[in-house]
Design a protein around this motif. Structure first.
Motif, short mmCIF file in Angstrom:
data_model
loop_
_atom_site.label_atom_id
_atom_site.label_comp_id
_atom_site.label_asym_id
_atom_site.label_seq_id
_atom_site.Cartn_x
_atom_site.Cartn_y
_atom_site.Cartn_z
N SER A 96 0.85 -1.19 0.00
CA SER A 96 0.00 0.00 0.00
C SER A 96 0.89 1.24 0.00
O SER A 96 1.74 1.40 0.87
CB SER A 96 -0.91 0.00 1.24
OG SER A 96 -1.63 1.20 1.33
N VAL A 97 0.69 2.10 -0.98
CA VAL A 97 1.53 3.30 -1.13
C VAL A 97 0.79 4.55 -0.65
O VAL A 97 1.35 5.41 0.03
CB VAL A 97 1.97 3.47 -2.60
CG1 VAL A 97 2.73 4.78 -2.80
CG2 VAL A 97 2.82 2.28 -3.03
N TYR A 98 -0.49 4.65 -0.99
CA TYR A 98 -1.23 5.88 -0.68
C TYR A 98 -2.72 5.56 -0.62
O TYR A 98 -3.28 4.97 -1.55
CB TYR A 98 -0.96 6.92 -1.77
CG TYR A 98 -1.64 8.26 -1.58
CD1 TYR A 98 -1.05 9.25 -0.79
CD2 TYR A 98 -2.86 8.55 -2.19
CE1 TYR A 98 -1.65 10.49 -0.64
CE2 TYR A 98 -3.47 9.78 -2.03
CZ TYR A 98 -2.86 10.74 -1.26
OH TYR A 98 -3.46 11.97 -1.09
N ILE A 99 -3.39 5.95 0.48
CA ILE A 99 -4.83 5.81 0.62
C ILE A 99 -5.37 7.07 1.29
O ILE A 99 -4.99 7.39 2.41
CB ILE A 99 -5.23 4.58 1.45
CG1 ILE A 99 -4.71 3.29 0.81
CG2 ILE A 99 -6.75 4.49 1.60
CD1 ILE A 99 -5.03 2.04 1.60
N ARG A 100 -6.23 7.78 0.57
CA ARG A 100 -6.82 9.00 1.13
C ARG A 100 -8.26 9.14 0.68
O ARG A 100 -8.64 8.67 -0.39
CB ARG A 100 -6.04 10.25 0.66
CG ARG A 100 -4.63 10.37 1.16
CD ARG A 100 -4.55 10.67 2.65
NE ARG A 100 -3.17 10.90 3.06
CZ ARG A 100 -2.27 9.96 3.33
NH1 ARG A 100 -2.63 8.69 3.22
NH2 ARG A 100 -1.05 10.26 3.69
N ASP A 101 -9.03 9.83 1.50
CA ASP A 101 -10.37 10.25 1.11
C ASP A 101 -10.23 11.04 -0.20
O ASP A 101 -9.40 11.94 -0.31
CB ASP A 101 -10.97 11.13 2.21
CG ASP A 101 -12.42 11.50 1.93
OD1 ASP A 101 -12.76 11.77 0.77
OD2 ASP A 101 -13.21 11.55 2.89
N LEU A 102 -11.04 10.69 -1.20
CA LEU A 102 -10.90 11.29 -2.52
C LEU A 102 -11.03 12.81 -2.49
O LEU A 102 -10.41 13.52 -3.29
CB LEU A 102 -11.95 10.69 -3.47
CG LEU A 102 -11.70 10.81 -4.97
CD1 LEU A 102 -10.34 10.25 -5.36
CD2 LEU A 102 -12.80 10.11 -5.75
N THR A 103 -11.80 13.32 -1.54
CA THR A 103 -11.98 14.77 -1.45
C THR A 103 -10.81 15.46 -0.76
O THR A 103 -10.74 16.69 -0.75
CB THR A 103 -13.28 15.10 -0.69
OG1 THR A 103 -13.18 14.59 0.66
CG2 THR A 103 -14.48 14.47 -1.38
N LYS A 104 -9.90 14.68 -0.17
CA LYS A 104 -8.78 15.26 0.57
C LYS A 104 -7.42 14.90 -0.02
O LYS A 104 -6.40 15.07 0.62
CB LYS A 104 -8.83 14.78 2.03
CG LYS A 104 -10.10 15.18 2.77
CD LYS A 104 -10.14 14.64 4.18
CE LYS A 104 -11.42 15.02 4.90
NZ LYS A 104 -11.49 14.45 6.28
N THR A 105 -7.44 14.40 -1.26
CA THR A 105 -6.18 14.03 -1.90
C THR A 105 -5.33 15.28 -2.14
O THR A 105 -5.86 16.37 -2.40
CB THR A 105 -6.41 13.30 -3.22
OG1 THR A 105 -7.28 14.10 -4.04
CG2 THR A 105 -7.04 11.95 -2.99
N ASP A 106 -4.04 15.10 -2.06
CA ASP A 106 -3.10 16.22 -2.20
C ASP A 106 -1.95 15.77 -3.10
O ASP A 106 -1.33 14.73 -2.85
CB ASP A 106 -2.58 16.64 -0.82
CG ASP A 106 -1.60 17.79 -0.90
OD1 ASP A 106 -2.05 18.95 -0.90
OD2 ASP A 106 -0.38 17.52 -0.97
N ARG A 107 -1.67 16.56 -4.12
CA ARG A 107 -0.64 16.18 -5.08
C ARG A 107 0.73 16.05 -4.43
O ARG A 107 1.48 15.10 -4.69
CB ARG A 107 -0.58 17.18 -6.24
CG ARG A 107 0.27 16.67 -7.40
CD ARG A 107 0.15 17.54 -8.64
NE ARG A 107 0.74 18.84 -8.44
CZ ARG A 107 0.09 20.00 -8.51
NH1 ARG A 107 -1.21 19.98 -8.76
NH2 ARG A 107 0.69 21.15 -8.32
N GLU A 108 1.08 16.97 -3.58
CA GLU A 108 2.38 16.91 -2.92
C GLU A 108 2.47 15.71 -1.99
O GLU A 108 3.53 15.08 -1.85
CB GLU A 108 2.63 18.21 -2.12
CG GLU A 108 2.77 19.45 -2.99
CD GLU A 108 3.90 19.31 -4.00
OE1 GLU A 108 4.97 18.77 -3.63
OE2 GLU A 108 3.72 19.73 -5.16
N ASP A 109 1.36 15.39 -1.35
CA ASP A 109 1.32 14.22 -0.48
C ASP A 109 1.55 12.94 -1.29
O ASP A 109 2.25 12.01 -0.85
CB ASP A 109 -0.04 14.16 0.23
CG ASP A 109 -0.02 13.21 1.43
OD1 ASP A 109 1.07 12.91 1.92
OD2 ASP A 109 -1.11 12.79 1.86
N ILE A 110 0.95 12.87 -2.47
CA ILE A 110 1.16 11.71 -3.35
C ILE A 110 2.62 11.61 -3.76
O ILE A 110 3.22 10.52 -3.74
CB ILE A 110 0.26 11.81 -4.59
CG1 ILE A 110 -1.22 11.66 -4.19
CG2 ILE A 110 0.63 10.76 -5.63
CD1 ILE A 110 -2.18 11.88 -5.33
#
Length: 735
Positions: A182-196
Motif C-alpha cells: 500500500s503506497v497511498y490511501i486518502r479520502d478522494l476529497t482530501k487528496t493532495d498532489r504533494e502528499d502523493i
C-alpha cells in the motif's frame, strides 16, 4: 523485542517537547515507524510484511466470503519474522488499534514530567518508559495485525515482527485478485498532489524505476478487458481520467505534473494499448516485478440484519504496488468450464474461497477425505484437489453425464499450449464463419450455411451437433405436447448423445458443449425468433469462449519462475503471478483416470448412498473412513413443481442427517444455499438458511455430536465473518 523497543524510544522522543508529552505526536511517529514503514522484500521481490493492499474479484454486494477467506488466510500464512513458526495473532482495526496504543502511552506517561536539562537524563527516562511498555504490553503490540476493509478491497498492516506468505495466500484464494504494498490511501476529497509525490518517493527504491498507471477507462482498449467478469467487482474500482480529480484538477492533468517530480516513476500516457505501454516501460528500465496502480474504492457498510454489504459514503483514492496477481485459470472461467449441461454450476471463486476458508484440510496437511454429494461438473473436486493434491475426494451425482463432464473439464485445462492453440484456431474459424457482420451473398439461414459448408472440420461439426440438439423442423412442428425446442422431451441435454461421443477427440466434445450452451442459455430467444436467431446466439457463445481460451493461452505463455508445491509463480504482464500450470492439471487428470485419490460415482440417490455407507460403518466400525470436509451445492428447488417439491423436502430432511453421520471428528460441513431470489420466486422453505441451520443443529444433538463454535480474533464485526455466511453456510467443527 528490540525492534519494538527502538520504535518506542523514537516515538517517545518525538512526542516530548518542553517536558510535556504529546499524544498525537507519539501516535504519528509510532505509526510511521511501526505500521506504515515500507515493506522489506525477499530475494524474489515479494513483500513479507508492512502495509499490504488486497484487491478482490467481487465486492461486498455479492458476498462477504472475500473477508471470511482473508481472515482465515491471514491466520494460516503468518509467521514470526525471527523464524518461529508458531505465531498467535490478534486481528484488529486501525481505529481500535490507535485507541489501544494511545491508552498505553497515556498510562505510562500521565503525570510524568521530564524537567532534567541533561540529554543523558532525558534519554535514560525515555528508555525506562520504553522498557516498561515492552515488558507489559510488548506481546500484545507485536502480535496485533490491523485489517481495514473497503467495499472491494482491504488493507492489512503487519508489524515488523510478523511475516506473511503472500504467494500461498493468493494461490489458495478464490476472491483475491492481486496484492501488493500500500503506497497511498486518502479520502478522494482530501487528496493532495504533494502528499502523493512524498508517498511515491518514500515507497520506491532509489534508482529502481516504476511504471504507474491509473485503472481508468481511457487507458485501456476494449479488447484489453480480457475474459474476466468486471461486474460487481473491478468495475467499481475503475477511474475516469477526466472525471476524477486531485485537488480540483483532473486526474490526467495531475499525473502529468506528478511525473517530472518523481524521477523514478514512468507514468502511462494512455496513447497506446496497455500492453504496449507496459512493455515499452520495461524496455526503458522500469521494474518487471511490480506495477503501480491507481484505483478507487468506497467505504464498507455491512447491514447486520440483512447480512449484506453496501458501498459507504466515502470514496478513496488508492495507489498500490502490485507484486502478485491471481492467474489461476479457474478464475478466468468461473462457472463457465467447457463441460457444462445447465447454469447451476458454482463459480470457482466461491467454491475456492469456501474450501480455502475451511480449517480441517489445512490442519491435517492436506491428507484428508472430502465429499461432495452433488459433484456435478467437478467444481469442488478440481478446486479441492488443486489445493490439496494428497486429499481423497469422493463425488456423487445422479447425472450419468457427470463423470464425462468432469473428465473433459480436467482434460481441457491439462491441454499443453500447442493443443490449446490448435483449439483456439478452430474457435476463431468458427467465429469468423458465424460473425453477423460477415458479408453474405445469399439469404440462406445459418443452419443451411453450416450444412452447405459440410466437411469434417470444426465448422461442419457445428451443423452435426445442431441436428442432435435442436433438430431442423422441430420449431415448425410445434407439437402441443412437446413445447421444448431444444434437447430431449424435458428440454435438457440428451445425455446419450454426449456419452456416445466418449471415443471422439476432446475438441469434438468441447464444441458439442459450447453448441449446447448456446442453445440452452438462449432457448427462449430461439423458440420465439426461430432460425433467424441461430447465428447470433451461436456467435455470442463461441466468441466469448474464444476470449476465455485466448486469456488462458496468454497466462500459460508466461515465463515460469518458481515451483511452489501445489502452484507456480510465473512472470506476468503486470507483476509476478501465481497459477496452476497445465502439468498440474495433467497430474490431476492421471489421478482421475486411475482413480488415485478420486472416486466419482453415479448414484440414483446420493442421500440413500450416504445412509447405506453410514449403516455399513456402524455394523463394522473398523471399516469406517469418515470425511474431514463435506462441501456441496444441493439443488435449491426454485423451478420445482408440487411433486418435485415433495421430493426436495424429503431430500433436505434426510441430507444433513446423513452428512453428519459420515462426518468425522472435528470435520467441517460447507453447504451453499441461496441467500435470496431475484426472479420473483420465493426461496423454498426447505432450502432457506434458517431451516438448514435448525436442521443441522437438531441432527447434531440427536446424534450426540457437539457443535463447536470457533472463536478467535477476526475482522471487524462478528456478523461479517461468522456463520451462516452470505451465499453459503460454513459450519465449523462437528465432533
Amino acid at each position: 523485542m528490540p525492534q519494538l523497543y527502538d520504535a518506542m524510544v523514537k516515538s517517545l522522543d518525538a512526542s516530548l517537547s518542553g517536558g510535556q508529552w504529546d499524544k498525537e505526536a507519539f501516535w504519528q511517529e509510532f505509526r510511521r515507524i511501526w505500521i506504515y514503514a515500507p515493506s522489506p522484500s525477499t530475494s524474489s521481490a515479494i513483500p513479507v510484511t508492512g502495509a499490504l493492499f488486497f484487491l478482490f474479484w467481487k465486492n461486498a454486494s455479492v458476498t462477504n466470503l472475500p473477508y471470511v477467506e482473508l481472515n482465515e488466510l491471514i491466520h494460516r500464512y503468518t509467521k514470526r519474522a525471527d523464524g518461529q513458526n508458531k505465531c498467535p495473532i490478534l486481528i484488529t482495526t486501525s481505529r481500535f488499534y490507535r485507541q489501544q496504543i494511545e491508552d498505553i502511552f497515556m498510562s505510562f506517561t500521565a503525570g510524568i514530567k521530564i524537567t532534567t536539562r541533561s540529554v543523558h537524563g532525558r534519554e535514560r527516562r525515555i528508555q525506562q518508559i520504553s522498557k516498561s511498555i515492552c515488558d507489559v504490553h510488548g506481546s500484545l503490540i507485536e502480535h496485533s495485525i490491523i485489517v481495514d476493509l473497503f467495499f472491494t478491497s482491504s488493507v492489512v498492516y503487519l508489524p515488523p515482527t510478523i511475516e506473511i506468505d503472500l504467494p500461498s495466500m493468493v494461490a489458495n484464494s478464490g476472491y483475491i485478485h492481486s496484492v501488493g504494498s500500500s503506497v497511498y490511501i486518502r479520502d478522494l476529497t482530501k487528496t493532495d498532489r504533494e502528499d502523493i509525490i512524498d508517498n511515491l518517493s518514500y515507497n520506491l527504491e532509489h534508482g529502481k524505476r516504476a511504471f504507474l498507471t491509473p485503472y481508468a477507462d481511457e487507458y485501456f482498449r476494449p479488447h484489453e478487458r480480457g475474459a474476466h467478469s468486471l461486474r460487481n467487482g473491478l468495475d467499481r474500482i475503475r477511474l475516469q481520467a477526466r472525471k476524477h480529480h486531485i485537488q480540483n484538477e483532473p486526474l490526467e492533468a495531475a499525473l502529468e505534473k506528478i511525473g517530472p517530480q518523481v524521477p523514478d516513476v514512468q507514468i502511462a500516457h494512455g496513447l497506446y494499448s496497455f500492453k504496449v505501454e507496459r512493455e515499452t516501460a520495461v524496455i526503458a528500465g522500469c521494474a518487471e516485478e511490480f506495477t503501480l496502480w491507481i484505483v478507487t474504492d468506497q467505504s464498507l457498510y455491512f447491514d447486520e440484519e440483512e447480512r449484506l454489504g453496501y458501498p459507504g459514503q466515502k470514496h478513496y483514492l488508492i495507489i498500490y504496488k502490485q507484486y502478485l496477481y491471481n492467474a489461476n485459470p479457474m478464475m478466468v472461467f468461473k462457472e463457465r468450464k467447457p463441460g457444462w449441461v445447465q447454469s447451476i454450476t458454482l463459480p470457482h471463486t466461491l467454491s475456492r474461497a469456501a474450501i480455502s476458508a475451511s480449517g480441517a484440510p489445512f490442519g491435517k496437511g492436506g491428507n484428508v477425505r472430502i465429499l461432495d454429494p452433488f459433484v456435478g461438473s467437478g467444481t469442488t473436486l478440481i478446486d479441492a484437489k488443486l489445493l490439496w493434491p494428497n486429499a481423497h475426494f469422493v463425488g456423487l451425482d445422479a447425472d450419468p453425464a457427470s463423470p464425462r463432464m468432469i473428465e473433459d473439464n480436467i482434460a481441457f485445462f491439462a491441454m499443453p499450449p500447442t493443443q490449446l492453440r490448435s483449439f483456439a484456431k478452430s474457435l476463431r474459424r468458427i467465429c469468423d464463419f458465424l460473425n453477423p457482420k460477415r458479408k453474405k451473398k445469399t439469404d440462406v439461414s445459418m443452419r443451411e450455411a453450416l450444412r452447405e459448408h459440410g466437411g469434417h472440420d470444426s465448422i461442419g461439426a457445428i451443423h452435426k451437433y445442431l441436428e442432435l440438439l435442436a433438430p431442423a423442423g422441430r420449431l415448425e412442428a410445434r407439437d402441443p405436447n412437446h413445447r421444448e425446442v431444444i434437447g430431449d422431451e424435458t428440454g435438457e441435454m440428451p445425455v446419450e448423445s454426449l456419452i456416445s461421443m466418449s471415443d471422439k477427440p476432446l475438441a469434438d466434445r468441447l464444441l458439442f458443449y459450447i453448441t449446447w450452451r448456446s442453445l440452452k442459455l438462449n432457448r427462449y430467444i430461439y423458440g420465439k425468433n426461430g432460425e433467424s436467431s441461430l447465428g447470433p446466439i451461436l456467435y455470442e457463445e463461441f466468441d466469448r469462449t474464444l476470449v476465455e481460451v485466448d486469456q488462458l493461452l496468454s497466462d500459460r505463455s508466461c515465463e515460469h519462475l518458481e515451483n511452489r508445491g501445489s502452484f507456480d509463480i510465473v512472470k506476468g504482464l503486470y507483476s509476478r503471478a501465481v497459477t496452476h500450470s497445465d502439468y498440474r492439471f495433467r497430474r490431476l487428470y492421471n489421478d482421475f483416470k486411475s482413480s488415485s485419490g478420486i472416486d466419482v460415482r453415479v448414484v440414483s440417490d446420493s442421500v440413500k448412498h450416504l445412509q447405506d455407507l453410514a449403516d455399513s460403518w456402524k455394523l463394522n466400525p473398523s471399516s469406517a473412513q469418515p470425511f474431514d470436509l463435506i462441501i456441496t451445492d444441493p439443488p435449491y428447488g426454485f423451478n420445482a413443481d408440487e411433486s418435485a417439491h415433495r421430493d426436495m423436502r424429503s431430500l433436505y430432511s434426510q441430507l444433513f442427517r446423513q452428512c453428519i453421520r459420515v462426518l468425522g471428528p472435528s470435520g467441517e460441513l460447507i453447504i451453499c444455499l441461496p441467500a435470496s431470489a431475484k426472479t420473483g420466486k420465493a426461496v423454498p422453505f426447505y432450502s432457506t438458511r434458517r431451516y438448514v441451520v435448525s436442521q443441522i443443529l437438531l441432527e447434531a444433538e440427536m446424534q450426540e455430536k457437539q457443535f463447536i463454535w470457533k472463536i478467535r480474533s477476526q475482522l471487524q464485526k462478528r456478523t461479517l465473518v461468522d456463520p451462516p455466511l452470505l451465499l453459503g453456510w460454513h459450519c465449523s467443527g462437528f465432533s
